[in-house]
Design a protein around this motif. Structure first.
Motif, short mmCIF file in Angstrom:
data_model
loop_
_atom_site.label_atom_id
_atom_site.label_comp_id
_atom_site.label_asym_id
_atom_site.label_seq_id
_atom_site.Cartn_x
_atom_site.Cartn_y
_atom_site.Cartn_z
N TYR A 189 0.77 6.48 -6.96
CA TYR A 189 -0.47 7.21 -7.25
C TYR A 189 -0.47 8.65 -6.74
O TYR A 189 -1.48 9.34 -6.89
N ASN A 190 0.61 9.08 -6.14
CA ASN A 190 0.65 10.45 -5.60
C ASN A 190 0.29 11.46 -6.70
O ASN A 190 0.89 11.45 -7.77
N PRO A 191 -0.72 12.31 -6.47
CA PRO A 191 -1.16 13.21 -7.56
C PRO A 191 -0.13 14.26 -7.95
O PRO A 191 -0.18 14.78 -9.07
N ASP A 192 0.81 14.56 -7.07
CA ASP A 192 1.79 15.61 -7.37
C ASP A 192 3.09 15.05 -7.91
O ASP A 192 3.58 15.47 -8.96
N THR A 193 3.66 14.08 -7.20
CA THR A 193 4.97 13.54 -7.58
C THR A 193 4.91 12.07 -7.96
O THR A 193 5.96 11.44 -8.12
N GLY A 194 3.73 11.51 -8.09
CA GLY A 194 3.60 10.09 -8.40
C GLY A 194 4.06 9.73 -9.79
O GLY A 194 4.09 10.57 -10.71
N LEU A 195 4.43 8.46 -9.98
CA LEU A 195 4.96 7.99 -11.26
C LEU A 195 3.92 8.13 -12.37
O LEU A 195 4.23 8.61 -13.47
N ILE A 196 2.69 7.70 -12.11
CA ILE A 196 1.68 7.68 -13.18
C ILE A 196 1.35 9.09 -13.65
O ILE A 196 1.35 9.36 -14.87
N ASN A 197 1.09 10.00 -12.73
CA ASN A 197 0.77 11.37 -13.14
C ASN A 197 1.94 12.05 -13.83
O ASN A 197 1.75 12.88 -14.73
N SER A 198 3.16 11.70 -13.42
CA SER A 198 4.33 12.29 -14.07
C SER A 198 4.48 11.78 -15.49
O SER A 198 4.86 12.54 -16.40
N VAL A 199 4.15 10.51 -15.72
CA VAL A 199 4.30 9.94 -17.06
C VAL A 199 3.23 10.48 -18.00
O VAL A 199 3.53 10.81 -19.16
N ILE A 200 1.99 10.60 -17.53
CA ILE A 200 0.90 11.03 -18.41
C ILE A 200 0.71 12.55 -18.39
O ILE A 200 -0.19 13.07 -19.04
N GLY A 201 1.55 13.26 -17.64
CA GLY A 201 1.47 14.72 -17.60
C GLY A 201 0.29 15.28 -16.84
O GLY A 201 -0.21 16.35 -17.16
N GLY A 207 0.81 -1.21 0.00
CA GLY A 207 0.00 0.00 0.00
C GLY A 207 0.84 1.26 0.00
O GLY A 207 0.55 2.21 -0.74
N PHE A 208 1.90 1.28 0.81
CA PHE A 208 2.77 2.46 0.86
C PHE A 208 3.50 2.65 -0.48
O PHE A 208 3.69 3.79 -0.94
N ILE A 209 3.92 1.54 -1.10
CA ILE A 209 4.61 1.64 -2.39
C ILE A 209 3.68 2.25 -3.44
O ILE A 209 4.06 3.17 -4.18
N TRP A 210 2.45 1.75 -3.51
CA TRP A 210 1.53 2.24 -4.53
C TRP A 210 0.98 3.62 -4.20
O TRP A 210 0.52 4.33 -5.10
N GLN A 211 1.03 4.02 -2.95
CA GLN A 211 0.69 5.40 -2.63
C GLN A 211 1.67 6.36 -3.29
O GLN A 211 1.29 7.44 -3.78
N ASN A 248 0.36 16.00 -13.54
CA ASN A 248 0.85 16.50 -12.27
C ASN A 248 0.98 18.01 -12.24
O ASN A 248 1.59 18.58 -11.34
N ALA A 249 0.43 18.67 -13.25
CA ALA A 249 0.47 20.14 -13.27
C ALA A 249 -0.70 20.68 -12.45
O ALA A 249 -1.76 20.04 -12.36
N PRO A 250 -0.56 21.86 -11.86
CA PRO A 250 -1.66 22.44 -11.07
C PRO A 250 -2.93 22.58 -11.91
O PRO A 250 -2.90 23.05 -13.05
N GLY A 251 -4.03 22.12 -11.34
CA GLY A 251 -5.30 22.16 -12.04
C GLY A 251 -5.56 20.97 -12.92
O GLY A 251 -6.66 20.84 -13.48
N HIS A 252 -4.57 20.10 -13.08
CA HIS A 252 -4.73 18.91 -13.93
C HIS A 252 -4.44 17.62 -13.17
O HIS A 252 -4.22 16.58 -13.79
N TYR A 253 -4.43 17.70 -11.86
CA TYR A 253 -4.16 16.52 -11.06
C TYR A 253 -5.24 15.46 -11.25
O TYR A 253 -6.41 15.78 -11.39
N ILE A 254 -4.81 14.20 -11.22
CA ILE A 254 -5.74 13.07 -11.13
C ILE A 254 -5.55 12.43 -9.76
O ILE A 254 -4.49 11.90 -9.46
N ASP A 255 -6.57 12.52 -8.95
CA ASP A 255 -6.50 11.98 -7.59
C ASP A 255 -6.95 10.53 -7.61
O ASP A 255 -8.12 10.22 -7.44
N TRP A 256 -5.99 9.64 -7.82
CA TRP A 256 -6.31 8.22 -7.98
C TRP A 256 -6.88 7.61 -6.70
O TRP A 256 -7.69 6.67 -6.77
N ILE A 257 -6.47 8.13 -5.55
CA ILE A 257 -6.90 7.54 -4.28
C ILE A 257 -8.13 8.24 -3.73
O ILE A 257 -8.99 7.60 -3.11
N GLY A 258 -8.26 9.53 -3.93
CA GLY A 258 -9.37 10.28 -3.34
C GLY A 258 -10.63 10.31 -4.19
O GLY A 258 -11.72 10.59 -3.67
N ASP A 259 -10.53 10.06 -5.48
CA ASP A 259 -11.70 10.09 -6.36
C ASP A 259 -12.51 8.81 -6.21
O ASP A 259 -12.02 7.71 -6.48
#
Length: 326
Positions: free
Chosen positions: A161-173, A154-158, A175-186
């Motif tokens: 999935y981190n919306p700011d510095t997470g691997l997935i958001n960084s790869v798909i772009g 769980g800690f690894i995947w957190q 992680n910019a302000p206003g374009h976050y994808i909240d994988w855990i909170g949504d």
């Protein structure tokens, strides 16, 4: 020399080779006692203590939970236990708005685990069974998530999935302000995000189980199918997969248990927030907390037990009947 005398001499040579008589107090070789009294005491302690612990910690607590499901108890003193019959179950089925969504989430959890990581684990096992190069390295890499605890996963995947510095958001772009994808909170995404993490672990588990099952396939059956002109897929479908029937039974039971007892990963991610309610989360929330309702939480646990038995027992009975007929 008479015949009787010769027969007696031969018996003495057999029972006492080279003229040596058996030691006093010992039985003749072939009837020697294998276990001494000390050995039996040691084996009794080694088998008895774990059995007592298992009965005390598993069976007694399970039966106590079933009994408490028909009571109300706040966990403070035994004098506060009051019998209410089926009231907890009626309230659970008709008045709790979280119960049916939680049951639906458990069904979805099982469906995803049985349809995605289980076939993938079988595919990996078949490929690794071909004795390819570095197969041990691949097995270790795929099995590593199974060794880790669910909390660590769980800690690894957190971090992933981190919306700011997470691997997935960084790869798909994203992680910019206003374009976050909240994988855990949504609520529309968090269940599927957690299931990806659970599938990552479950794939390695299934791979090891199927690898063990493939070791029991007779190589001569594969050679015979090859001589008959069967291709790789036909050999797997008609020869290998039928032999894996006992392994498939184990895989199904393990997957059902994994789906129903899912708790650690969800609790680490978001504590069972909206979109990730599970029966195990409801049990914990009702038993642990300021307003502890142990009887009500036990009723949910009993429902969870009944659901698992209803699914597992008929399949096991049908499987064992087929094996006896064959």
């Amino acid at each position: 020399m008479s015949t009787d005398t010769l027969t007696k001499d031969l018996e003495d040579e057999v029972t006492s080779p080279e003229g040596v008589e058996p030691a006093k107090g010992r039985t003749v070789q072939g009837h020697r006692r294998l276990l001494t009294r000390r050995d039996r005491i040691t084996l009794g302690l080694m088998a008895g203590l774990p059995t007592l612990l298992h009965v005390a910690l598993v069976w007694v607590t399970a039966l106590a939970s079933i009994a408490l499901a028909f009571t109300t108890w706040n966990g403070i003193g035994f004098d506060s236990i009051h019998w209410v019959g089926l009231q907890n179950f009626r309230e659970l089925l008709t008045q709790n708005p979280q119960f049916w969504p939680a049951l639906e989430q458990n069904v979805i959890w099982f469906g995803v685990l049985i349809l995605i990581p289980t076939p993938l684990g079988l595919f990996l096992a078949v490929q690794l069974d071909k004795k390819i190069r570095f197969s041990r390295v691949y097995q270790t890499a795929f099995f590593l998530p199974v060794v880790l605890s669910m909390a660590v996963i769980g800690f690894i995947w957190q971090l992933v999935y981190n919306p700011d510095t997470g691997l997935i958001n960084s790869v798909i772009g994203a992680n910019a302000p206003g374009h976050y994808i909240d994988w855990i909170g949504d609520p529309d995404l968090n269940l599927w995000a957690i299931l990806i993490a659970a599938s990552w672990r479950h794939t390695g588990y299934m791979m090891i189980l199927y690898l063990a099952g493939l070791k029991g396939v007779d190589p001569s059956l594969r050679e015979a199918s090859a001589l008959d002109g069967a291709n790789e897929w036909q050999a797997f479908k008609n020869v290998t997969f039928p032999v894996l029937r006992p392994t498939n039974t184990i895989v199904l039971v393990v997957t059902i248990i994994e789906a129903l007892r899912a708790f650690d990963l969800v609790y680490v991610f978001n504590g069972g927030a909206e979109g990730t309610e599970l029966l195990s989360i409801l049990v914990t929330n009702n038993i642990i907390g300021e307003s502890s309702r142990i009887g009500y939480g036990s009723a949910i646990a009993v429902v969870l037990l009944v659901v698992s038995l209803v699914v597992i027992i008929p399949y096991l009975v049908a499987t064992f009947r087929k094996e006896r007929r064959s």
